[in-house]
Design an enzyme around this catalytic site. Structure first.
Site, PDB file in Angstrom:
ATOM      1  N   LYS A 180      20.275  67.915  17.149  1.00  0.00           N
ATOM      2  CA  LYS A 180      21.055  68.521  18.241  1.00  0.00           C
ATOM      3  C   LYS A 180      22.048  69.547  17.689  1.00  0.00           C
ATOM      4  CE  LYS A 180      22.746  64.521  19.673  1.00  0.00           C
ATOM      5  NZ  LYS A 180      22.110  63.527  18.789  1.00  0.00           N
ATOM      6  N   ARG A 235      27.044  60.391  26.416  1.00  0.00           N
ATOM      7  CA  ARG A 235      26.323  59.321  25.724  1.00  0.00           C
ATOM      8  C   ARG A 235      26.268  58.046  26.552  1.00  0.00           C
ATOM      9  NH1 ARG A 235      27.312  61.438  20.199  1.00  0.00           N
ATOM     10  NH2 ARG A 235      26.297  60.159  18.638  1.00  0.00           N
ATOM     11  N   ARG A 270      20.559  64.466   5.002  1.00  0.00           N
ATOM     12  CA  ARG A 270      21.833  65.033   5.437  1.00  0.00           C
ATOM     13  C   ARG A 270      22.976  64.504   4.571  1.00  0.00           C
ATOM     14  NH1 ARG A 270      23.383  64.904  11.702  1.00  0.00           N
ATOM     15  NH2 ARG A 270      23.979  62.760  11.341  1.00  0.00           N
ATOM     16  N   ARG A 313      30.009  62.554   5.699  1.00  0.00           N
ATOM     17  CA  ARG A 313      29.979  61.742   6.925  1.00  0.00           C
ATOM     18  C   ARG A 313      29.755  60.295   6.541  1.00  0.00           C
ATOM     19  NH1 ARG A 313      26.996  63.852  12.267  1.00  0.00           N
ATOM     20  NH2 ARG A 313      27.377  61.663  12.701  1.00  0.00           N
ATOM     21  N   ARG A 349      23.611  52.770  15.195  1.00  0.00           N
ATOM     22  CA  ARG A 349      23.721  53.923  16.089  1.00  0.00           C
ATOM     23  C   ARG A 349      22.467  54.043  16.967  1.00  0.00           C
ATOM     24  NH1 ARG A 349      24.855  58.529  11.978  1.00  0.00           N
ATOM     25  NH2 ARG A 349      25.083  59.914  13.754  1.00  0.00           N
TER      26      ARG A 349
END
Ligand code: AMP
Length: 188
Positions: free
Chosen positions: A13, A88, A127, A135, A146
């Site tokens: 996203k 969300r 990532r 992160r 998640r």
């Protein structure tokens, strides 16, 4: 034009939102980025959000809706926004609907970037390596949580926006450029 980019964590996203910012002059509103900025700035909100985010849970709807409302009224958003990581929950989607109605703004598209969940674990690892671990929620254990939160709280938004005739899906397993082209062809 106002767009929601929708998808599981790691679906791409943020990457696609940035592409739309460059290509179309829209403003990206990423609630995750706003929360990370609050953590970096050491604000009270940041301090409270950090543990929740590290666990992979959701920050409260009130806080999230307040952050979005504040940003929406800035003049830079007048051309339209790309919502990335928001809404969300159904409560957030209802809140967004109210905020848009109050401003006489339309929601033009909700685009789901659909990915194979097994592939997300590899993506999150990539990532984490690329960002040097900045992160703290980019790890397999938090991703599992998640994803569970996504299925429980966020996936119900698929039928929610389908019922409004707004939901479109693109295949998020293609290359970044191919996903971008698929999104472009929806936006016209
Ligand atoms: P993201 O960068 O969108 O993956 O978000 C990272 C984390 O920030 C999430 O796992 C949540 O803990 C929190 N967060 C971001 N956006 C929201 C939202 N719309 N509602 C609740 N929590 C959020």
């Amino acid at each position: 034009m106002n767009i929601i980019l929708f998808g599981a964590p790691g679906a791409g996203k943020g990457t696609q939102a940035k592409r739309l910012v460059e290509g179309r002059g829209l403003v990206q509103l990423s609630t995750g980025d706003m929360l990370r900025a609050a953590i970096d700035a050491g604000t009270e909100l940041g301090l409270r959000a950090k543990d929740i985010m590290d666990r992979g849970d959701l920050v409260s709807d009130d806080i999230i809706l307040g952050m979005i409302a504040e940003r929406m009224d800035s003049p830079e958003c007048a051309n339209g926004v790309i919502l990335d990581g928001f809404p969300r929950t159904v409560a957030q989607a209802d809140g967004l609907g109210q905020m848009l109605a109050d401003r006489d703004w339309a929601l033009d598209h909700v685009i789901e970037i659909k990915v194979d969940e097994a592939a997300l674990f590899a993506r999150i690892e990539t990532r984490a390596a690329e960002t040097g671990g900045t992160r703290s929620d980019d790890n397999a254990e938090t991703l599992k949580k998640r994803l569970a939160v996504y299925h429980e709280n966020t996936a119900p938004l698929l039928p929610y926006y389908e019922a409004k005739g707004l939901m479109r899906t693109v295949d998020g397993m293609q290359s970044i450029d191919e996903v971008g082209q698929a999104i472009d062809s929806i936006l016209g």
